[in-house]
Design an enzyme around this catalytic site. Structure first.
Site, mmCIF file in Angstrom:
data_model
loop_
_atom_site.group_PDB
_atom_site.id
_atom_site.type_symbol
_atom_site.label_atom_id
_atom_site.label_comp_id
_atom_site.label_asym_id
_atom_site.label_seq_id
_atom_site.Cartn_x
_atom_site.Cartn_y
_atom_site.Cartn_z
ATOM 1 N N LYS A 23 0.853 -1.210 0.000
ATOM 2 C CA LYS A 23 0.000 0.000 0.000
ATOM 3 C C LYS A 23 0.881 1.250 0.000
ATOM 4 C CE LYS A 23 -1.792 1.656 4.028
ATOM 5 N NZ LYS A 23 -1.511 3.084 4.291
ATOM 6 N N ASN A 24 1.870 1.266 0.878
ATOM 7 C CA ASN A 24 2.642 2.504 1.073
ATOM 8 C C ASN A 24 3.673 2.747 -0.009
ATOM 9 O OD1 ASN A 24 1.057 2.953 3.238
ATOM 10 N ND2 ASN A 24 2.576 2.416 4.789
ATOM 11 N N CYS A 117 -5.712 11.001 12.562
ATOM 12 C CA CYS A 117 -6.522 9.872 13.033
ATOM 13 C C CYS A 117 -6.063 9.562 14.456
ATOM 14 C CB CYS A 117 -6.390 8.669 12.123
ATOM 15 S SG CYS A 117 -4.723 8.090 11.984
ATOM 16 N N ARG A 122 -0.606 14.276 12.915
ATOM 17 C CA ARG A 122 -0.189 14.150 11.515
ATOM 18 C C ARG A 122 -0.020 15.519 10.843
ATOM 19 N NH1 ARG A 122 -1.741 8.815 9.801
ATOM 20 N NH2 ARG A 122 0.095 8.897 8.482
ATOM 21 N N ASP A 306 4.404 0.724 12.264
ATOM 22 C CA ASP A 306 3.193 0.078 11.749
ATOM 23 C C ASP A 306 3.040 -1.359 12.235
ATOM 24 O OD1 ASP A 306 3.191 1.715 8.476
ATOM 25 O OD2 ASP A 306 2.680 2.397 10.487
ATOM 26 N N ARG A 398 -8.621 -0.884 4.358
ATOM 27 C CA ARG A 398 -7.815 0.186 3.743
ATOM 28 C C ARG A 398 -6.451 -0.362 3.313
ATOM 29 N NH1 ARG A 398 -7.518 5.706 6.955
ATOM 30 N NH2 ARG A 398 -6.018 5.953 5.260
HETATM 31 C C1 EPZ Z 1 3.935 7.025 6.384
HETATM 32 O O1 EPZ Z 1 3.129 8.041 6.975
HETATM 33 C C2 EPZ Z 1 3.049 5.797 6.292
HETATM 34 N N1 EPZ Z 1 1.897 6.085 5.445
HETATM 35 C C3 EPZ Z 1 2.561 5.394 7.694
HETATM 36 O O2 EPZ Z 1 1.817 4.195 7.562
HETATM 37 C C4 EPZ Z 1 3.790 5.116 8.564
HETATM 38 O O3 EPZ Z 1 3.364 4.824 9.872
HETATM 39 C C5 EPZ Z 1 4.696 6.354 8.583
HETATM 40 O O4 EPZ Z 1 5.060 6.718 7.228
HETATM 41 C C6 EPZ Z 1 5.970 6.119 9.368
HETATM 42 O O5 EPZ Z 1 6.685 5.063 8.801
HETATM 43 C C7 EPZ Z 1 2.045 6.034 4.094
HETATM 44 O O6 EPZ Z 1 3.121 5.755 3.587
HETATM 45 C C8 EPZ Z 1 0.820 6.303 3.280
HETATM 46 P P1 EPZ Z 1 5.865 10.477 8.538
HETATM 47 P P2 EPZ Z 1 3.653 9.578 7.007
HETATM 48 O O7 EPZ Z 1 5.704 11.739 7.784
HETATM 49 O O8 EPZ Z 1 4.402 9.868 5.770
HETATM 50 C C9 EPZ Z 1 5.698 13.736 11.946
HETATM 51 C C10 EPZ Z 1 -0.056 2.825 7.717
HETATM 52 O O9 EPZ Z 1 -0.578 2.252 8.683
HETATM 53 N N2 EPZ Z 1 5.560 14.713 10.853
HETATM 54 O O10 EPZ Z 1 7.139 9.691 8.365
HETATM 55 O O11 EPZ Z 1 2.505 10.424 7.369
HETATM 56 C C11 EPZ Z 1 4.474 12.847 12.082
HETATM 57 O O12 EPZ Z 1 3.469 13.481 12.848
HETATM 58 C C12 EPZ Z 1 0.413 4.250 7.860
HETATM 59 O O13 EPZ Z 1 0.154 2.301 6.591
HETATM 60 C C13 EPZ Z 1 5.678 16.067 11.153
HETATM 61 O O14 EPZ Z 1 5.888 16.451 12.292
HETATM 62 O O15 EPZ Z 1 4.657 9.503 8.243
HETATM 63 C C14 EPZ Z 1 5.036 11.624 12.767
HETATM 64 O O16 EPZ Z 1 5.121 11.870 14.154
HETATM 65 C C15 EPZ Z 1 0.129 4.812 9.253
HETATM 66 N N3 EPZ Z 1 5.547 16.963 10.145
HETATM 67 C C16 EPZ Z 1 6.449 11.513 12.187
HETATM 68 O O17 EPZ Z 1 6.763 12.813 11.649
HETATM 69 C C17 EPZ Z 1 5.307 16.571 8.847
HETATM 70 O O18 EPZ Z 1 5.216 17.445 7.963
HETATM 71 C C18 EPZ Z 1 6.586 10.496 11.063
HETATM 72 O O19 EPZ Z 1 5.616 10.805 10.086
HETATM 73 C C19 EPZ Z 1 5.195 15.197 8.569
HETATM 74 C C20 EPZ Z 1 5.331 14.283 9.584
#
Ligand code: EPZ
Length: 412
Positions: A23-24, A117, A122, A306, A398
């Site tokens: 998915k990702n 969520c 996020r 995850d 999803r």
């Molecule tokens: C991706 O989400 C994945 N989703 C998530 O999988 C996964 O948990 C996550 O990466 C971490 O590996 C997809 O790929 C669609 P991040 P993403 O930006 O990109 C903070 C699933 O179950 N952050 O690496 O949203 C954020 O709040 C999903 O498949 C900021 O502060 O994750 C978090 O604490 C859930 N500012 C941390 O960074 C930003 O602009 C990591 O988030 C962006 C993120």
């Protein structure tokens, strides 16, 4: 379709499952397809709700899409709309990376804020930081984010913290920007490497994918992409947890290669066994018996956030105390409450969950509240005595294409 799964637990899993496309990986690859004004194809694409949602967004932007079995075709010749309604962006966070694509294609883009969520706020500050660095003007309205640019220009960008989505946003904006872009402190999750590999099939000039330093030389246009979606490492890890929690044995076909090392290290310490054999991964959970005194989730290549909830479910069945520290998201222990309702002994202390394992799980009705937590409840139900009804199947759909069929086939 009913929005629940009913599971009769108590039997060890025994059988073979084929791992779906990731998915990702698929979602950013679909976004990247919009960078070519013609047809691209993703082979072995998972038929899951988030992919269908992204497909709807591509259509909303003017693309024509169709499927041939698991191969997704996208004709983006006329995909020149520059607005994505909040109805879509609220449903699926990863739509936010389409800002880069709309800017790259039409020098402007507008979309609703991505939904948060139960796992955390996020924020998207790092996404917008990267776009601004590359020359976009970004306004954060109350309902909408509006971005525009005269042109995107390559630049050296250092991320203050690692973010998968923000790294993808920057890559998608840089591949057709003018000049060179240097991205420092990039996320190293495999999905970044796969996105870059896909973009390179389209003619993008990228070096360093998979490392924290990525170099991109902008090109004028990109050709149609064609690539097989890699296996889903989180689905594979979830299924290995299913073998562990039922003390069963699974053969995984089409397993991810070398993307689960940190997870498998923990699984081995718990008493789990695994071996690769002619392209398959054979896992045997009947030796699972050792609690995990301390486990923390980290950015790749550390233990993936995850798989934190699925692992928590397994640990509730192992006598002794285990402790998990969730370091990526600020609220990813919601599933603990539902596991406790099934008889688990879990105490949440801020960023840490303490599991007092070995108490029998009893079937009852539980509520999924997000994707991976929902999968964890399915695992717990497979180990519980009696019948469990997991409500909120739509969350699980999803990301898991056939978790019911797969796991019921193996527990007959
Ligand atoms: C991706 O989400 C994945 N989703 C998530 O999988 C996964 O948990 C996550 O990466 C971490 O590996 C997809 O790929 C669609 P991040 P993403 O930006 O990109 C903070 C699933 O179950 N952050 O690496 O949203 C954020 O709040 C999903 O498949 C900021 O502060 O994750 C978090 O604490 C859930 N500012 C941390 O960074 C930003 O602009 C990591 O988030 C962006 C993120």
């Amino acid at each position: 379709m009913e929005d629940y799964i009913r599971i009769a637990g108590g039997k060890p899993l025994e059988g073979t499952v084929s791992i779906q496309g990731s998915k990702n990986a698929a979602l950013p690859m679909m976004a990247a397809s919009l960078l070519h004004k013609g047809v691209s194809v993703l082979k072995g694409c998972p038929r899951i709700a988030d992919v269908f949602c992204m497909e709807e967004i591509l259509r909303e932007l003017g693309a024509v899409t169709w499927w041939e079995d698991h191969d997704l075709y996208m004709d983006c010749t006329n995909a020149d709309k520059t607005e994505i309604p909040a109805a879509y962006t609220g449903k699926m966070r990863s739509s936010v990376i389409l800002l880069a694509v709309m800017l790259s294609r039409n020098k402007k883009g507008c979309l609703g804020y991505p939904g948060g969520c139960v796992i955390g706020k996020r924020p998207i500050d790092l996404h917008l930081y990267a776009l601004r660095q590359l020359g976009a003007k970004v306004e954060e309205g109350t309902e909408l984010i509006m971005a525009s640019c005269d042109s995107l220009r390559g630049k050296a960008i250092e991320f203050p913290k690692r973010s998968v989505g923000a790294t993808q946003q920057a890559i998608l904006a840089a591949v057709m920007a003018s000049g060179e872009t240097e991205l420092l402190n990039c996320a190293c999750e495999p999905e970044i490497k796969w996105l870059c590999r896909y973009l390179k099939t389209m003619g993008a000039l990228i070096q360093g994918e998979g490392s924290s330093l990525i170099h991109i030389t902008g090109v004028k246009e990109l050709n149609g992409g064609c690539m097989k979606v890699p296996p889903d490492r989180i689905v594979a890890g979830t299924y290995i947890c299913a073998a562990a929690i039922t003390r069963g044995r699974l053969v995984l076909e089409n397993p991810p290669e070398g993307e689960l090392d940190a997870f498998l290290e923990v699984y081995r310490k718990m008493g789990g066994q695994y071996k690769g054999k002619s392209g398959k991964l054979i896992v045997n959970g009947n030796g699972i018996r050792y609690p995990v005194p301390f486990l923390k989730t980290e950015v790749y290549p550390g233990f993936p956030t995850d798989l934190q909830s699925p692992m928590m479910a397994v640990l509730t069945t192992i006598p002794g105390q285990s402790r998990i520290r969730e370091q990526i998201f600020e609220a990813r222990f919601k599933t603990a409450e539902e596991l406790v309702r099934m008889g688990a002994h879990i105490r949440v202390e801020g960023r840490e969950a303490v599991i007092d394992g070995g108490y029998p799980l009893q079937g009852c009705t539980v509520q999924a509240q997000e994707l991976r937590g929902g999968a964890a409840l399915v695992l717990a139900a497979m180990a519980a005595e009696g019948i469990t009804c997991v409500e909120g199947y739509s969350y699980i759909r999803r990301g898991y294409e056939h978790i019911c069929e797969d796991l019921s086939l193996c527990s007959s």
